[in-house]
Design a protein around this motif. Structure first.
Motif, PDB file in Angstrom:
ATOM      1  N   PRO A   1      36.955  41.764  28.484  1.00  0.00           N
ATOM      2  CA  PRO A   1      36.679  42.204  27.111  1.00  0.00           C
ATOM      3  C   PRO A   1      37.799  43.049  26.514  1.00  0.00           C
ATOM      4  CG  PRO A   1      34.709  42.437  28.452  1.00  0.00           C
ATOM      5  CD  PRO A   1      35.838  42.072  29.391  1.00  0.00           C
ATOM      6  N   THR A   2      38.519  43.783  27.350  1.00  0.00           N
ATOM      7  CA  THR A   2      39.623  44.599  26.820  1.00  0.00           C
ATOM      8  C   THR A   2      40.674  43.726  26.161  1.00  0.00           C
ATOM      9  OG1 THR A   2      39.250  46.224  28.578  1.00  0.00           O
ATOM     10  CG2 THR A   2      41.344  46.344  27.407  1.00  0.00           C
ATOM     11  N   ASN A   3      40.977  42.592  26.750  1.00  0.00           N
ATOM     12  CA  ASN A   3      41.947  41.671  26.157  1.00  0.00           C
ATOM     13  C   ASN A   3      41.356  40.895  24.985  1.00  0.00           C
ATOM     14  OD1 ASN A   3      43.886  42.464  28.012  1.00  0.00           O
ATOM     15  ND2 ASN A   3      43.444  40.788  29.425  1.00  0.00           N
ATOM     16  N   LEU A   4      40.031  40.709  25.004  1.00  0.00           N
ATOM     17  CA  LEU A   4      39.385  39.949  23.937  1.00  0.00           C
ATOM     18  C   LEU A   4      39.353  40.708  22.613  1.00  0.00           C
ATOM     19  CD1 LEU A   4      36.357  38.430  25.895  1.00  0.00           C
ATOM     20  CD2 LEU A   4      38.392  37.229  25.091  1.00  0.00           C
ATOM     21  N   VAL A   5      39.392  42.022  22.662  1.00  0.00           N
ATOM     22  CA  VAL A   5      39.323  42.799  21.413  1.00  0.00           C
ATOM     23  C   VAL A   5      40.454  42.395  20.477  1.00  0.00           C
ATOM     24  CG1 VAL A   5      39.483  45.104  20.399  1.00  0.00           C
ATOM     25  CG2 VAL A   5      38.123  44.752  22.475  1.00  0.00           C
ATOM     26  N   LEU A   6      41.667  42.345  20.991  1.00  0.00           N
ATOM     27  CA  LEU A   6      42.838  41.994  20.175  1.00  0.00           C
ATOM     28  C   LEU A   6      43.370  40.609  20.481  1.00  0.00           C
ATOM     29  CD1 LEU A   6      44.778  45.389  20.446  1.00  0.00           C
ATOM     30  CD2 LEU A   6      43.398  44.590  18.522  1.00  0.00           C
ATOM     31  N   MET A   7      42.744  39.931  21.471  1.00  0.00           N
ATOM     32  CA  MET A   7      43.236  38.637  21.960  1.00  0.00           C
ATOM     33  C   MET A   7      44.699  38.761  22.376  1.00  0.00           C
ATOM     34  SD  MET A   7      40.553  36.800  21.856  1.00  0.00           S
ATOM     35  CE  MET A   7      40.959  35.056  21.963  1.00  0.00           C
ATOM     36  N   GLU A   8      44.963  39.804  23.170  1.00  0.00           N
ATOM     37  CA  GLU A   8      46.309  40.071  23.674  1.00  0.00           C
ATOM     38  C   GLU A   8      46.232  40.480  25.145  1.00  0.00           C
ATOM     39  OE1 GLU A   8      48.545  42.944  21.484  1.00  0.00           O
ATOM     40  OE2 GLU A   8      47.863  42.202  19.537  1.00  0.00           O
ATOM     41  N   ASP A   9      47.396  40.404  25.825  1.00  0.00           N
ATOM     42  CA  ASP A   9      47.491  40.844  27.214  1.00  0.00           C
ATOM     43  C   ASP A   9      47.607  42.366  27.259  1.00  0.00           C
ATOM     44  OD1 ASP A   9      47.659  38.314  28.777  1.00  0.00           O
ATOM     45  OD2 ASP A   9      49.394  37.986  27.509  1.00  0.00           O
ATOM     46  N   ILE A  10      46.484  43.037  27.279  1.00  0.00           N
ATOM     47  CA  ILE A  10      46.489  44.486  27.387  1.00  0.00           C
ATOM     48  C   ILE A  10      46.398  44.905  28.854  1.00  0.00           C
ATOM     49  CG2 ILE A  10      45.343  46.626  26.705  1.00  0.00           C
ATOM     50  CD1 ILE A  10      46.593  45.087  24.371  1.00  0.00           C
ATOM     51  N   VAL A  11      45.527  44.239  29.613  1.00  0.00           N
ATOM     52  CA  VAL A  11      45.372  44.541  31.040  1.00  0.00           C
ATOM     53  C   VAL A  11      45.594  43.266  31.846  1.00  0.00           C
ATOM     54  CG1 VAL A  11      43.765  46.421  30.569  1.00  0.00           C
ATOM     55  CG2 VAL A  11      42.869  44.137  31.027  1.00  0.00           C
ATOM     56  N   PRO A  12      46.109  43.375  33.069  1.00  0.00           N
ATOM     57  CA  PRO A  12      46.326  42.175  33.891  1.00  0.00           C
ATOM     58  C   PRO A  12      45.009  41.596  34.384  1.00  0.00           C
ATOM     59  CG  PRO A  12      46.857  44.149  35.134  1.00  0.00           C
ATOM     60  CD  PRO A  12      46.568  44.603  33.734  1.00  0.00           C
ATOM     61  N   GLU A  13      44.897  40.273  34.335  1.00  0.00           N
ATOM     62  CA  GLU A  13      43.723  39.560  34.830  1.00  0.00           C
ATOM     63  C   GLU A  13      44.159  38.631  35.964  1.00  0.00           C
ATOM     64  OE1 GLU A  13      41.982  37.270  31.729  1.00  0.00           O
ATOM     65  OE2 GLU A  13      41.484  38.993  30.477  1.00  0.00           O
ATOM     66  N   PHE A  14      43.413  38.658  37.046  1.00  0.00           N
ATOM     67  CA  PHE A  14      43.663  37.747  38.161  1.00  0.00           C
ATOM     68  C   PHE A  14      42.373  36.989  38.430  1.00  0.00           C
ATOM     69  CE2 PHE A  14      46.683  41.207  38.639  1.00  0.00           C
ATOM     70  CZ  PHE A  14      47.876  40.504  38.761  1.00  0.00           C
ATOM     71  N   LEU A  15      42.383  35.706  38.087  1.00  0.00           N
ATOM     72  CA  LEU A  15      41.171  34.896  38.156  1.00  0.00           C
ATOM     73  C   LEU A  15      41.299  33.827  39.241  1.00  0.00           C
ATOM     74  CD1 LEU A  15      40.647  34.358  34.315  1.00  0.00           C
ATOM     75  CD2 LEU A  15      40.001  36.323  35.724  1.00  0.00           C
ATOM     76  N   GLN A  16      40.195  33.617  39.938  1.00  0.00           N
ATOM     77  CA  GLN A  16      40.052  32.569  40.946  1.00  0.00           C
ATOM     78  C   GLN A  16      41.174  32.648  41.972  1.00  0.00           C
ATOM     79  OE1 GLN A  16      37.097  31.526  40.390  1.00  0.00           O
ATOM     80  NE2 GLN A  16      36.949  30.254  42.202  1.00  0.00           N
ATOM     81  N   GLU A  17      41.984  31.581  42.151  1.00  0.00           N
ATOM     82  CA  GLU A  17      42.976  31.585  43.216  1.00  0.00           C
ATOM     83  C   GLU A  17      44.122  32.568  42.961  1.00  0.00           C
ATOM     84  OE1 GLU A  17      43.870  28.575  40.134  1.00  0.00           O
ATOM     85  OE2 GLU A  17      42.158  28.836  41.498  1.00  0.00           O
ATOM     86  N   GLN A  18      44.272  33.062  41.726  1.00  0.00           N
ATOM     87  CA  GLN A  18      45.286  34.086  41.455  1.00  0.00           C
ATOM     88  C   GLN A  18      44.896  35.437  42.047  1.00  0.00           C
ATOM     89  OE1 GLN A  18      45.430  34.096  37.179  1.00  0.00           O
ATOM     90  NE2 GLN A  18      46.925  32.428  37.084  1.00  0.00           N
TER      91      GLN A  18
END
Length: 388
Positions: free
Chosen positions: A317-334
């Protein structure tokens, strides 16, 4: 007696529902209104003054196979709630997130309680990950009004013809009451010089299975690189205590399991390793750097990607507010122990990296609106009842 029925589920819905219940009671008192709030929710909503028809905090999941264990319990809860509402129609129905159960509840209200106005507050994030128009159309159909908490959410549902109002995000109200860093550290007994990391792995049972192992292994690697570090793990559900205790012992972590509010742990932390969810916004509002992790059943992820062509711009949600890379996300195999620990060490040891994230937080906080969100929502809800 004016009655409002609120339908939500899971830990995050219970938090948002509790903030709303408090605001509704304040507004009703100011207006001299005798108000009763009935709910599908959790302990926080009950503590705020709602009368629970059923507790729904433990019956939630994300994913295909992950949801199967909760189908029958959810159907039972809904059957009993519907029977009650047919006998005791409320003056207003408010739905908070909780996509599939609330679509069912909304269709029921439209069919059998058609005179009762409905509001979707914090609509499901179809605007982020919708695989088709079906759910979006249903949300519009069952909602007389939608109160959005993200700018992108408001834009999306307006484009689909929804009656949408953006009033800001309710967590900005909660942020006003969080403890200071010094007060939180004093409450937890953390010395000023101690490096403290919050581990926030789970509010759902599936997250214990898929997120906790990678998170504690990453924590072990961080501890090897920084032997003086200490981890703090707030307990979101009592049922998770054995799994968390076992993981801490098995990986030899210098960690403390905390029964106190997660806000205290967050406020005291230098960094958080966290699941994706509402807690990401709490971290941003408290200016605590974070690394976001999420994993599903591998088969669920494969079906979503290969068969459903599922993709999302961001999970947090932090990135969704501005639709920008504000915090790093590591999903699934990442999401591996190596990548998580490396990112954590960068944020702990590189002042420039921390400052970039904190600067992004400032813009996120500005976009989330001014304080008083919950009271503005509550006032609008009571006005809808009065207009009947």
């Amino acid at each position: 007696m004016t009655q409002i029925f609120i339908s939500t589920g899971e830990v995050s819905g219970d938090l948002q529902g509790a903030l709303l219940v408090n605001a509704l009671q304040r507004q009703a008192t100011e207006q001299g209104m005798d108000l009763e709030i009935l709910a599908l929710g959790g302990d926080r909503m009950a503590a705020a003054g709602a009368t629970l028809l059923e507790n729904t905090t433990a019956v939630g999941s994300i994913g295909i196979f992950e949801s199967l264990p909760y189908v029958l319990p959810t159907l039972g809860i809904q059957r009993r709630a519907k029977a009650y509402l047919r006998q005791h129609p409320p003056d207003l129905v408010v739905m908070i997130d909780y996509l599939t159960p609330n679509l069912v509840m909304g269709r029921f209200v439209r069919r059998y309680l058609s005179a009762v106005p409905t509001v979707y507050y914090i609509a499901p994030q179809e605007w982020v990950w919708s695989a088709g128009a079906g759910n979006t159309r249903q949300i519009i159909t069952i909602s007389d009004e939608i109160f959005a908490v993200f700018p992108g959410e408001a834009t999306y549902y307006k484009q689909w013809g929804g009656n949408v109002t953006y009033l800001g995000h309710p967590l900005v109200d909660q942020a006003a009451s969080v403890p200071s860093r010094d007060a939180a550290r004093q409450a937890l007994g953390i010395p000023p010089e101690q490096v403290a990391i919050a581990l926030l792995p789970a509010s759902r049972r599936q997250e214990i299975t898929y997120l906790l192992p990678v998170m504690v292994e990453a924590a072990q690697r961080i501890q090897t690189a920084m032997p003086a570090v200490h981890f703090w793990v707030p307990l979101s559900q009592e049922a998770f205590r054995p799994a968390l205790t076992d993981a801490i012992e098995r990986f030899g972590l210098q960690a403390t399991l905390v029964d106190q509010s997660s806000q205290t742990v967050i406020a005291a932390a230098d960094l958080a390793l966290t699941k994706s969810g509402t807690v990401n916004l709490e971290l941003a509002l408290m200016n605590v750097p974070q690394i976001v992790v999420y994993r599903l059943n591998p088969l669920t992820a494969w079906i979503a990607r290969k068969l459903l062509n599922f993709s999302i711009p961001y999970m947090s949600p932090t990135n969704l507010v501005l639709m920008e890379d504000i915090v790093p996300e590591f999903l699934q195999e990442q999401a591996t122990p190596e990548t998580l620990s490396a990112e954590a060490l960068t944020l702990l040891q590189n002042d420039a990296a921390r400052q970039r994230m904190l600067s992004g937080y400032e813009r996120v906080q500005q976009a989330m609106g001014e304080r008083g969100v919950c009271d503005r929502v509550a006032a609008r809800l009571l006005a809808i009842i009065a207009s009947k």
